[in-house]
Design an enzyme around this catalytic site. Structure first.
Site, PDB file in Angstrom:
ATOM      1  N   GLU A 183      -2.943  -4.449  -1.953  1.00 15.84           N
ATOM      2  CA  GLU A 183      -3.204  -5.336  -0.465  1.00 15.84           C
ATOM      3  C   GLU A 183      -1.810  -5.862  -0.005  1.00 15.84           C
ATOM      4  O   GLU A 183      -0.804  -5.145   0.385  1.00 15.84           O
ATOM      5  CB  GLU A 183      -3.963  -6.367  -0.655  1.00 15.84           C
ATOM      6  CG  GLU A 183      -4.993  -6.843   0.475  1.00 15.84           C
ATOM      7  CD  GLU A 183      -4.161  -7.212   1.820  1.00 15.84           C
ATOM      8  OE1 GLU A 183      -3.988  -6.201   2.650  1.00 15.84           O
ATOM      9  OE2 GLU A 183      -3.866  -8.262   1.881  1.00 15.84           O
TER      10      GLU A 183
ATOM     11  N   SER B  49     -11.556  -2.129   4.730  1.00 12.28           N
ATOM     12  CA  SER B  49     -10.285  -1.623   4.798  1.00 12.28           C
ATOM     13  C   SER B  49     -10.121  -0.947   6.088  1.00 12.28           C
ATOM     14  O   SER B  49     -10.737  -0.633   6.625  1.00 12.28           O
ATOM     15  CB  SER B  49     -10.209  -0.364   3.534  1.00 12.28           C
ATOM     16  OG  SER B  49      -8.989  -0.145   3.570  1.00 12.28           O
ATOM     17  N   SER B  50      -8.622  -0.753   6.139  1.00 16.51           N
ATOM     18  CA  SER B  50      -8.124   0.269   7.200  1.00 16.51           C
ATOM     19  C   SER B  50      -7.551   1.598   6.811  1.00 16.51           C
ATOM     20  O   SER B  50      -7.057   2.155   7.585  1.00 16.51           O
ATOM     21  CB  SER B  50      -7.150  -0.339   8.132  1.00 16.51           C
ATOM     22  OG  SER B  50      -7.593  -1.854   8.520  1.00 16.51           O
TER      23      SER B  50
ATOM     24  N   THR C 266      -3.742   0.970  -2.801  1.00 13.86           N
ATOM     25  CA  THR C 266      -3.109  -0.390  -2.510  1.00 13.86           C
ATOM     26  C   THR C 266      -3.473  -1.597  -3.503  1.00 13.86           C
ATOM     27  O   THR C 266      -4.398  -1.642  -4.422  1.00 13.86           O
ATOM     28  CB  THR C 266      -3.708  -0.930  -1.299  1.00 13.86           C
ATOM     29  OG1 THR C 266      -3.380  -2.075  -0.895  1.00 13.86           O
ATOM     30  CG2 THR C 266      -5.497  -1.011  -1.422  1.00 13.86           C
TER      31      THR C 266
ATOM     32  N   GLY D 294       0.149   0.370   5.864  1.00 12.22           N
ATOM     33  CA  GLY D 294       0.573  -0.514   7.176  1.00 12.22           C
ATOM     34  C   GLY D 294      -0.665  -1.490   7.618  1.00 12.22           C
ATOM     35  O   GLY D 294      -0.743  -1.974   8.831  1.00 12.22           O
TER      36      GLY D 294
ATOM     37  N   GLU E 139      -7.164  -7.954  -2.831  1.00 11.16           N
ATOM     38  CA  GLU E 139      -7.883  -7.155  -1.744  1.00 11.16           C
ATOM     39  C   GLU E 139      -9.136  -8.209  -1.287  1.00 11.16           C
ATOM     40  O   GLU E 139      -9.364  -7.628  -0.037  1.00 11.16           O
ATOM     41  CB  GLU E 139      -8.519  -6.126  -2.341  1.00 11.16           C
ATOM     42  CG  GLU E 139      -8.516  -4.856  -1.653  1.00 11.16           C
ATOM     43  CD  GLU E 139      -7.225  -4.430  -1.367  1.00 11.16           C
ATOM     44  OE1 GLU E 139      -6.594  -4.025  -0.056  1.00 11.16           O
ATOM     45  OE2 GLU E 139      -6.425  -4.037  -2.430  1.00 11.16           O
TER      46      GLU E 139
ATOM     47  N   THR F 169       0.776  -1.082   0.092  1.00 17.04           N
ATOM     48  CA  THR F 169      -0.050  -0.061   0.088  1.00 17.04           C
ATOM     49  C   THR F 169       0.844   1.242   0.067  1.00 17.04           C
ATOM     50  O   THR F 169       1.818   1.322   0.369  1.00 17.04           O
ATOM     51  CB  THR F 169      -0.982  -0.046   1.236  1.00 17.04           C
ATOM     52  OG1 THR F 169      -1.711  -1.092   1.283  1.00 17.04           O
ATOM     53  CG2 THR F 169      -1.819   1.183   1.427  1.00 17.04           C
TER      54      THR F 169
ATOM     55  N   ASP G 161      -9.027  -9.078   2.340  1.00 15.91           N
ATOM     56  CA  ASP G 161      -9.414  -8.172   3.599  1.00 15.91           C
ATOM     57  C   ASP G 161     -10.777  -8.583   4.009  1.00 15.91           C
ATOM     58  O   ASP G 161     -11.235  -7.995   4.844  1.00 15.91           O
ATOM     59  CB  ASP G 161      -9.502  -6.936   2.851  1.00 15.91           C
ATOM     60  CG  ASP G 161      -8.212  -6.339   3.047  1.00 15.91           C
ATOM     61  OD1 ASP G 161      -7.229  -6.958   3.517  1.00 15.91           O
ATOM     62  OD2 ASP G 161      -8.113  -5.092   2.626  1.00 15.91           O
TER      63      ASP G 161
HETATM   64  O1  DON Z   1      -7.043  -1.633   2.917  1.00 17.39           O
HETATM   65  C1  DON Z   1      -6.632  -2.180   3.683  1.00 17.39           C
HETATM   66  O2  DON Z   1      -6.797  -1.886   5.010  1.00 17.39           O
HETATM   67  C2  DON Z   1      -5.480  -3.136   3.275  1.00 17.39           C
HETATM   68  N1  DON Z   1      -5.615  -3.861   2.227  1.00 17.39           N
HETATM   69  C3  DON Z   1      -4.265  -2.296   3.311  1.00 17.39           C
HETATM   70  C4  DON Z   1      -2.901  -3.085   3.484  1.00 17.39           C
HETATM   71  C5  DON Z   1      -1.932  -2.354   3.706  1.00 17.39           C
HETATM   72  O3  DON Z   1      -1.891  -1.261   4.264  1.00 17.39           O
HETATM   73  C6  DON Z   1      -0.598  -3.105   3.657  1.00 17.39           C
HETATM   74  N2  DON Z   1       0.684  -2.102   3.939  1.00 17.39           N
HETATM   75  N3  DON Z   1       1.709  -1.986   4.161  1.00 17.39           N
END
Ligand code: DON
Length: 588
Positions: A428, A472-473, A426, A494, A445, A408, A448
């Site tokens: 993912e 998502s975060s 992202t 992250g 994705e 991401t 998730d």
């Molecule tokens: O949408 C999300 O929350 C995750 N797919 C994000 C993944 C992510 O931040 C990986 N990071 N380094």
């Protein structure tokens, strides 16, 4: 002094730096931090500029955005150029094969809006997507690698829609620098090269296009190698000439579907109908009041703004400004607020177009009750139970604690007219599904989503459903001051740690009045309703014993945020880039 430091130091001098800033640095000239080398980063100064600024995860991509802004383009024009270049030079993290959320401040209209370019589950997918023939959940990586995890990509549609509404430069011109560099070859960065080793590299060798691209002649790309990407140049040329329709309802769509459905051993369900039906959704921003500011971001399907907002809403009950970053009390409180917020996130938050969610997750009275659970002396036992926020129609959900892994990028931009872009983008996991087509990687994705559709006889809010967007975060954020003016643009990658990374950076900048770069450099201490992670090899380790004494279960580990922030002050724009990754801030 390296170019990297010259750029940072020199930009403190503002517009006098323009000439030097125009020369794109190469990796060979820069002392970048290898992955995980936190705590040893050289002290770096914030970048100060008067007109415009861009901060993102790769210097070449930042330069592309800078050039657009210098040529009179808008923040959205610059965003398009940065995203396309990131796809080429930081392919493991984001691109047109993935999804994104944009929080946008439109200066002329004095309005804030969000665009949801999140991937969707295929129309043929259901609650059994990640179950085997016996109904058992697949292993995480068994689900990730291949076609099954690929959701309908939304990033390109988001770029096109934002550009149509807020761009002024020609669409094709914004793609041209990336087309040129893909044809000429870009220099492989330390972070990309570092990700081509170990178990991640083994997975990336599964399917041929990615294997040939990242391991030419069987050997991984190395730092400083010059890599061309002719298929990507061809894809972008098509998109430049014919627009996003070639991707969603044309030859690129055909190639994507053939790749996903033809993935040997783990084919996916994504179809031409899914691509043709894909829509970017404009949603109202979710804003939380915090010490006179409005902290605004992306609502469902992201849990970002709600969970950051809950953390801040709870922390607003404590005098963090006078505690400061050197007090263990501050870090204890931040961890406790996160536990409570993550408890609600796990139970209630998902794509609100599919599941009913409580309306009162940010209700001040509710957060006052939640804050009363926090004690300065003793840590809450985890997992903390979710609360009972006010809502009109209750639904009984079960919890989902997702695994979210590297892959991401965050982009912050402010243009000369004061328009602001906060984009988190992202695919993912690092390298997404490991499937490559047309020179870009396809996302994973869909992992998730919760792999289980129900738990303890209750449906999981974040279960797979046809057309639904996985929770998502990502927390692209724009903070408005008391007058409603943009005060801060920030976000991070992250996984679910994005939420505490962003919340604590807001605390550091607003409550502790830290310089932007110093706030991003600050070591992390994060909790997601479990153990308390303390960033290994940093000064934060000094808090470990005191946190343990209050009942925290401390784990020392790498915490590789990728925060990029721009603060608006009376002295100009002040930007910073996370020392844990390869990014820079650049402005004029
Ligand atoms: O949408 C999300 O929350 C995750 N797919 C994000 C993944 C992510 O931040 C990986 N990071 N380094």
């Amino acid at each position: 002094m390296t170019i990297n430091r010259i750029l940072r130091a020199g930009l403190l001098a503002g517009s006098a730096m323009t000439a030097l800033a125009m020369a794109a640095p190469t990796y060979a000239q820069m002392d970048l931090q290898p992955e995980g080398a936190t705590g040893t980063a050289p002290a770096r100064a914030s970048v100060v500029a008067q007109d415009f600024m861009v901060a993102a995860a790769n210097p070449v991509a930042v330069q592309a955005g800078y050039d657009v802004l210098a040529a009179g383009g808008t923040a959205v024009d610059a965003m398009v150029a940065v995203q396309m270049m990131l796809n080429l030079v930081e392919p493991q993290s984001s691109g047109i094969g993935g999804g994104a959320f944009l929080v946008y401040y439109d200066a002329a209209a004095d309005a804030l809006l969000t665009l949801d370019g999140r991937e969707t589950a295929p129309l043929a997918a259901g609650g059994d997507l990640f179950l085997d023939e016996d109904g058992a959940r697949l292993g995480f990586w068994d689900a990730v690698v291949g076609g099954r995890s690929v959701g309908t990509p939304g990033t390109l549609a988001l770029m096109a829609q934002a550009h149509e509404r807020y761009g002024t430069l020609d669409w094709a011109d914004l793609l041209q620098p990336t087309i040129d560099l893909a044809e000429r070859g870009f220099t492989v960065s330390p972070r990309l090269a570092g990700m081509l080793t170990g178990s991640r590299a083994e997975r990336l060798r599964t399917y041929q296009p990615a294997r040939d691209y990242f391991f030419p002649g069987g050997e991984p790309l190395a730092v400083g190698d010059v890599r061309t990407n002719q298929p990507f140049a061809r894809t972008l040329r098509l998109i430049a000439e014919q627009g996003p329709a070639v991707f969603y309802d044309g030859p690129v769509a055909d190639a994507i579907v053939a790749t996903v459905q033809g993935a040997q051993g783990n084919p996916g369900l994504l179809s031409r109908e899914d691509l043709a039906a894909y829509r970017v959704i404009e949603r109202a921003p979710v804003c939380a009041a915090y010490r006179g500011y409005d902290v605004c971001g992306m609502g469902p399907p992201s849990s970002g703004a709600l969970t950051v907002g809950q953390m801040l809403g709870i922390l607003g009950h404590f005098d963090l400004p006078s505690m400061g970053p050197d007090s263990v009390d501050s870090w204890h409180l931040i961890a406790e607020a996160a536990k409570l917020a993550f408890a609600d996130r796990g139970l209630y938050m998902a794509d609100s177009d599919f599941v009913r969610m409580p309306a009162g997750l940010l209700d001040p009275a509710y957060l006052t009750v939640r804050a009363q659970h926090v004690s300065l002396d003793a840590a809450l036992e985890t997992p903390v139970a979710p609360g009972n926020p006010p809502w009109d129609e209750a639904a009984l959900w079960s919890t989902h604690e997702g695994l979210e892994l590297p892959g991401t990028s965050h982009v912050s931009i402010i243009d000369g007219d004061g328009n602001a872009v906060s984009l988190t983008t992202t695919i993912e996991s690092g390298f997404g599904s490991n499937l490559m087509v047309g020179g870009f990687l396809l996302n994973n994705e869909l992992t998730d989503f919760s792999f289980a559709a129900e738990r303890d006889g209750r449906p999981v809010a974040n279960r797979v459903e046809a057309g639904k967007r996985p929770r998502s975060s990502m927390a692209p954020t724009i903070v408005l001051d008391e007058e409603g003016a943009v005060a801060l643009v920030i976000g991070s990658p992250g996984g679910s740690r994005i939420i505490p990374y962003v919340a604590r950076s807001i605390v550091a900048i607003l409550d502790w009045e830290m310089d932007v770069q110093a706030a991003l450099d600050l070591p992390h201490i994060v909790n997601r309703n479990g153990g308390t992670d303390v960033e290994a090899g940093t000064s934060a380790e000094a808090f470990a014993a005191a946190l343990e004494a209050r009942g925290h279960s401390v784990n020392l580990r790498d915490l590789t945020s990728g925060l990029h922030a721009i603060r608006v002050t009376a002295d100009g724009l002040i930007g910073g880039a996370d020392p844990r990754r390869e990014g820079i801030a650049l402005g004029r």
